[in-house]
Design an enzyme around this catalytic site. Structure first.
Site, PDB file in Angstrom:
ATOM      1  N   ASP A   1      31.949  86.277 -24.904  1.00  0.00           N
ATOM      2  CA  ASP A   1      32.058  84.925 -24.362  1.00  0.00           C
ATOM      3  C   ASP A   1      31.197  83.969 -25.190  1.00  0.00           C
ATOM      4  OD1 ASP A   1      32.146  82.614 -22.887  1.00  0.00           O
ATOM      5  OD2 ASP A   1      31.151  83.436 -21.114  1.00  0.00           O
TER       6      ASP A   1
ATOM      7  N   HIS B   1      35.664  83.962 -20.797  1.00  0.00           N
ATOM      8  CA  HIS B   1      34.734  83.129 -20.030  1.00  0.00           C
ATOM      9  C   HIS B   1      35.138  82.991 -18.564  1.00  0.00           C
ATOM     10  CE1 HIS B   1      31.533  80.298 -19.452  1.00  0.00           C
ATOM     11  NE2 HIS B   1      32.357  79.355 -19.043  1.00  0.00           N
TER      12      HIS B   1
ATOM     13  N   SER C   1      28.992  79.308 -15.681  1.00  0.00           N
ATOM     14  CA  SER C   1      29.093  78.361 -16.776  1.00  0.00           C
ATOM     15  C   SER C   1      28.134  77.188 -16.556  1.00  0.00           C
ATOM     16  CB  SER C   1      30.548  77.909 -16.918  1.00  0.00           C
ATOM     17  OG  SER C   1      30.761  77.331 -18.170  1.00  0.00           O
TER      18      SER C   1
END
Length: 458
Positions: A356, A428, A299
């Site tokens: 995602d 995610h 991320s």
């Protein structure tokens, strides 16, 4: 929070920027996919509610989420050592992604465990006096995180600092709200002779966690592109050449760059300074040895990994190889940044879950690969059928026009028989990414039934 849509002839899509407890980045030449891409075009508004629990509850939650099994020291065959440059991307992973090579799978999972350790070693409890710092000393970090046999030693804790100017009323807010500098990851060096032999070189790992603190969330919202500082551009004439050709120079997302280059005061180094100092020190210690740098993150950590790899390659061209292995990363820079990264020789493998939403933000993207909706010009530009050239040029120069970068291993939560539905947060989650990597076989055989070990009971 309204986010930008993706403009694409055929195969890209956009969603809102929703965040889970593990977050954000990624990059290199024209994007290569290993399976058909999910196609959608939406624009939404997304919000996330923060909640904070007691220290014990937080720790229990983190243990449930992150208690992955430790990888064995020799998690892949001896063939890695003989072909290590291929697994580090020297040929852009050609022939290794579809079907997914078993040795490459093991290496991706191994680096995923390093990212997991960055999460587990972070103090999440806002009531703790150690909030936003590393929970463990360098000497025991891997063992305390459940990774006793990595063959690596941690040499440096890394911190990222937000450059956001805090308002005067911040003194009245809880102390955790205004935390500007926080532990974001670490540097580790392979120091086990057997592992060095298996890998075929001494490997240096930099691992980054995703978004956690309030100011990091705010930095994520600064989605406009900004020019790279001069000290991150290896070739000083690159910017001048770009300007003379009427093109925009290398640009990256403002918030990511802020976290990488900001410092609170002269006594606290920026993340960039810490990375450069530590890599320089390691290069001096192991001078003359084949030394690879692998930067990995999830991320926000994936975005920081891309910037760190780019910066390290510019500052230390003597590195034998520089590779990014990113999980669930957002877009990072414009087309000029992608071109500059490619010229460096930095290799990027983005692990992307097509379900995602974080991988589809921030900004806009013109999909600049050959397909029936457009063609690639000889000068490396791109054209969308039916779109006037003057609009196209303006679009390329827009402060929200990003470019997909690097090679892409595209996965999907929908392919796993063990995941129930498509949940934004679950899609995610780092565990989900490791589960999908473990299970992916090929685009024609997307999942193997034995891949179940990374899913934890919530």
């Amino acid at each position: 929070m309204t986010l930008f849509t993706t403009i694409t002839p055929l195969n890209n899509h956009t969603s809102p920027m929703l965040h889970h407890h593990h977050h954000h980045g990624s990059l290199t030449t024209a994007t290569k996919t290993t399976r058909p891409m999910c196609i959608t075009l939406i624009q939404q508004t997304a919000t996330r509610k923060h909640s904070y629990s007691s220290h014990d509850e937080t720790l229990r939650k983190m243990e449930r989420m992150m208690n992955l099994p430790s990888p064995p020291l020799s998690s892949s065959s001896e063939k890695v050592g003989k072909r290590w440059k291929e697994y580090q991307g020297i040929r852009n992973w050609d022939g290794l992604l579809d079907p997914l090579d078993d040795n490459l799978r093991a290496e991706i999972l191994r680096y995923g465990h390093f990212v997991e350790a960055a999460y587990k070693s972070f103090e999440f409890d806002p009531s703790s006096p150690n909030y936003a710092n590393c929970r463990f000393p360098k000497t025991t970090l891997f063992e305390r995180c459940g990774l006793p046999n990595t063959g690596y030693k941690v040499t440096k804790h890394l911190r990222a600092t937000s450059g956001i100017q805090l308002p005067n009323w911040i003194d009245k807010a809880p102390s955790w709200f205004g935390t500007q500098s926080s532990y974001v990851g670490y540097v580790a060096v392979c120091d086990n002779k057997e592992e060095i032999k298996r890998l075929g070189r001494r490997d240096v790992v930099i691992a980054f966690r995703g978004t956690t603190t309030c100011l990091e969330w705010l930095e994520n919202l600064r989605a406009n592109l900004t020019l790279l500082p001069c000290n991150m551009i290896k070739e000083k004439h690159e910017q001048n050449v770009a300007n003379n050709n009427g093109n925009t120079g290398p640009m990256v997302e403002s918030g990511f760059l802020s976290l990488y280059t900001s410092s609170v005061n002269s006594s606290l180094m920026s993340l960039q300074e810490m990375v450069r100092e530590e890599i320089g020190r390691i290069l001096q210690i192991y001078d003359g040895e084949p030394l690879s740098l692998t930067v990995t993150g999830h991320s926000l950590g994936a975005a920081l990994a891309t910037l760190a790899a780019y910066d390290a390659r510019a500052a230390f061209p003597k590195l034998c190889s520089t590779t990014v292995i990113s999980f669930g990363g957002p877009r990072v820079g414009n087309r000029s940044f992608r071109t500059s990264l490619d010229k460096q020789g930095t290799k990027v493998l983005r692990i992307v879950n097509c379900d995602d939403v974080i991988t589809k933000v921030p900004g806009f993207v013109f999909d600049d690969v050959k397909n029936s909706g457009g063609d690639v010009a000889n000068n490396g530009g791109f054209h969308v059928a039916g779109l006037p050239s003057w609009i196209q040029k303006r679009a390329e120069e827009a402060p929200w026009m990003y470019s997909e970068v690097g090679e892409e291993l595209r996965l999907s939560s929908r392919d796993s028989p063990y995941l129930k539905g498509v949940n934004v947060a679950t899609c995610h989650d780092l565990n989900t990414y490791l589960h999908l990597v473990d299970g992916f076989v090929s685009s024609t055989c997307p999942f193997r039934s034995t891949a179940k070990r990374f899913l934890q009971q919530r």
